[in-house]
Design a protein around this motif. Structure first.
Motif, PDB file in Angstrom:
ATOM      1  N   GLU A 177      79.818  70.932 108.971  1.00 52.09           N
ATOM      2  CA  GLU A 177      79.219  70.369 107.761  1.00 52.09           C
ATOM      3  C   GLU A 177      79.817  70.944 106.480  1.00 52.09           C
ATOM      4  O   GLU A 177      79.762  70.307 105.426  1.00 52.09           O
ATOM      5  N   ASP A 178      80.385  72.148 106.549  1.00 50.81           N
ATOM      6  CA  ASP A 178      80.864  72.802 105.331  1.00 50.81           C
ATOM      7  C   ASP A 178      82.385  72.693 105.184  1.00 50.81           C
ATOM      8  O   ASP A 178      83.007  73.509 104.524  1.00 50.81           O
ATOM      9  N   TYR A 180      86.083  71.655 104.095  1.00 52.81           N
ATOM     10  CA  TYR A 180      86.777  71.255 102.867  1.00 52.81           C
ATOM     11  C   TYR A 180      88.240  70.953 103.170  1.00 52.81           C
ATOM     12  O   TYR A 180      88.857  71.606 104.027  1.00 52.81           O
ATOM     13  N   PRO A 185      84.785  68.508  99.569  1.00 52.46           N
ATOM     14  CA  PRO A 185      83.927  68.610 100.755  1.00 52.46           C
ATOM     15  C   PRO A 185      83.978  67.306 101.554  1.00 52.46           C
ATOM     16  O   PRO A 185      83.373  66.305 101.183  1.00 52.46           O
ATOM     17  N   ASN A 187      82.776  66.028 104.348  1.00 55.54           N
ATOM     18  CA  ASN A 187      81.623  65.327 104.919  1.00 55.54           C
ATOM     19  C   ASN A 187      80.722  64.686 103.877  1.00 55.54           C
ATOM     20  O   ASN A 187      79.810  63.932 104.224  1.00 55.54           O
ATOM     21  N   THR A 188      80.945  64.970 102.592  1.00 55.23           N
ATOM     22  CA  THR A 188      80.150  64.323 101.551  1.00 55.23           C
ATOM     23  C   THR A 188      80.872  63.116 100.957  1.00 55.23           C
ATOM     24  O   THR A 188      80.301  62.406 100.127  1.00 55.23           O
TER      25      THR A 188
END
Length: 439
Positions: A177-178, A180, A185, A187-188
């Protein structure tokens, strides 16, 4: 019991040191020069840990004599544990003087730097092995701009049985999830945008070149063994990585007293608040300098550390730096964030080192010169960060010359992959200050 090779390990050496301190196991920081003088054999170390950093720089500093000393240490029964650049150092290279050749595999390369500039946790498949905790088949492991192992194919393994004897302990599977890519980032970001970038612009941010690739390998060399990990298992507060590393240390030290390590419950926990207490796990922020006759060191370093924190605050305000973890700031791709992070940690470490007569004497003789250089660097960095942000606000024909910006960046931070510049000189001074505690 444990030796930590310090040379060419900015940032990563401090993470390893912090981790080993938290195990409670006896350790000693050693240098490439000491390796040349055969310190590994003279002091009968059990494990040599080589942190991340440039493998080529480490090899150059070790020289052929030091490389031979490390090979002999492992061949005679020692254990080599290398992270990232330390892993790359142990691989086989075209030139013997560029590596240790403990492992018959080589290093694989990327077609471009985009897929190398990745960081964060990756879910990995782990395999049954004495070096992996029993029952662990999946682990979330951190990578910070990793290299790749050049895994041979079946035919190559048949022709060269030594390459077939390398054990794969973990393989990369999917992003955490974190994760980069550069300062984005992943996953965003919208999936359709990522697909558009790939098809329209030819830019791939998802690290497909890591999918299924080995993350951790191990093997034998003479009577000893090596463990090579492109995952930074020493990363603070990374539960699975720390559990694997604790288990590895126990396995490598089988037969030795590891009761101190057992007390950590197989995890190198980060406790407290604030950089010095958190990252270095100190019981009190108040350094031992305050209760001694050595009254020069603490006020000087404390003041410089405060000035350094203002640089990072400015970087955050300008959206060129951002907090990733207590020990790490992320950075805009135009900023030499690795060097800045390394200086920040080296300076923070200096605040909590034990008082030592030689350290105080060193500061009395050289502290003023160091402070002057530090303040010049801080002023130059603040000026450069502001100019870098200004470039984004101006029309293309009004922008500061890229050649001038690059020249100033190199003067401050040196080469992109190898560091140097004023920042490198300051880190070298702090390294010397740290190592004086050995004498």
């Amino acid at each position: 019991m444990i030796a930590i090779l310090w040379d060419a390990s900015p940032l990563w050496g401090h993470l390893v040191l912090n981790t080993i301190i938290q195990t409670g196991l006896p350790y000693e920081i050693i240098t490439a020069k000491e390796c040349q003088d055969d310190i590994l054999r003279k002091k009968a170390f059990k494990i040599l840990i080589v942190p991340g950093g440039s493998g080529r720089q480490k090899a150059n500093l070790l020289t052929p004599k030091g490389l031979d000393a490390v090979r002999n240490f492992v061949a005679e029964g020692g254990a080599y544990l290398g992270f990232c650049g330390g892993a790359g150092l142990a691989l086989t290279t075209q030139k013997m003087e560029d590596g240790l050749a403990l492992c018959p595999w080589g290093r694989d390369f990327y077609n471009g730097r985009t897929e190398h500039r990745i960081s964060g946790h990756i879910y990995c498949e782990t395999f049954d092995d004495p070096l992996i905790p029993a029952g662990m088949h999946k682990a979330s492991l951190p990578v910070w701009w990793p290299g790749r192992f050049q895994e041979p194919g079946d035919e190559e393994k048949t022709l060269d049985p030594e390459k077939a004897n390398v054990r794969i302990l973990a393989r990369y599977r999917e992003m955490g999830e974190d994760f980069y890519s550069h300062d984005l980032p992943i996953n965003t970001l919208p999936q359709n945008a990522l697909e558009d970038w790939e098809h329209v612009y030819g830019i791939r941010l998802k690290p497909k070149l890591l999918e299924g690739q080995p993350a951790i390998i191990a093997g034998s060399y003479g009577k000893g063994q090596y463990i090579l990990s492109y995952s930074h298992l020493e990363t603070a507060d990374s539960k699975d990585a720390n559990a694997i590393l604790a288990h590895m240390l126990k396995s490598l030290l089988a037969g030795c007293d590891t009761s101190a390590l057992t007390a950590t419950s197989c995890a190198f926990e980060v406790r407290g608040a604030g950089l010095c207490k958190n990252i270095f796990n100190m019981n009190s922020f108040t350094p031992t300098w305050i209760n001694t006759d050595f009254q020069t060191t603490w006020p000087l370093l404390r003041e410089l550390n405060g000035q350094m924190q203002k640089v990072f605050q400015l970087g955050e305000d300008l959206h060129l730096l951002f907090k990733r973890a207590d020990w790490l700031y992320g950075w805009n791709t135009s900023v030499h964030g690795s060097q800045l992070n390394a200086l920040r940690l080296a300076l923070a470490r200096s605040l909590v080192l034990p008082a030592h007569e030689k350290r105080e004497e060193f500061v009395l003789k050289q502290g003023l010169h160091f402070a002057e250089n530090m303040l010049l660097f801080i002023h130059g960095t603040e000026s450069w960060l502001l100019a870098r942000r200004l470039c984004d606000s101006l029309a293309e024909n009004e922008r500061i010359s890229p050649e001038i910006m690059e020249s100033q960046r190199q003067e401050l931070f040196g080469m992109l992959m190898y560091g140097g510049g004023r920042c490198g000189e300051l880190i070298a001074w702090l390294d010397e200050f740290l190592l004086l505690g050995k004498q």
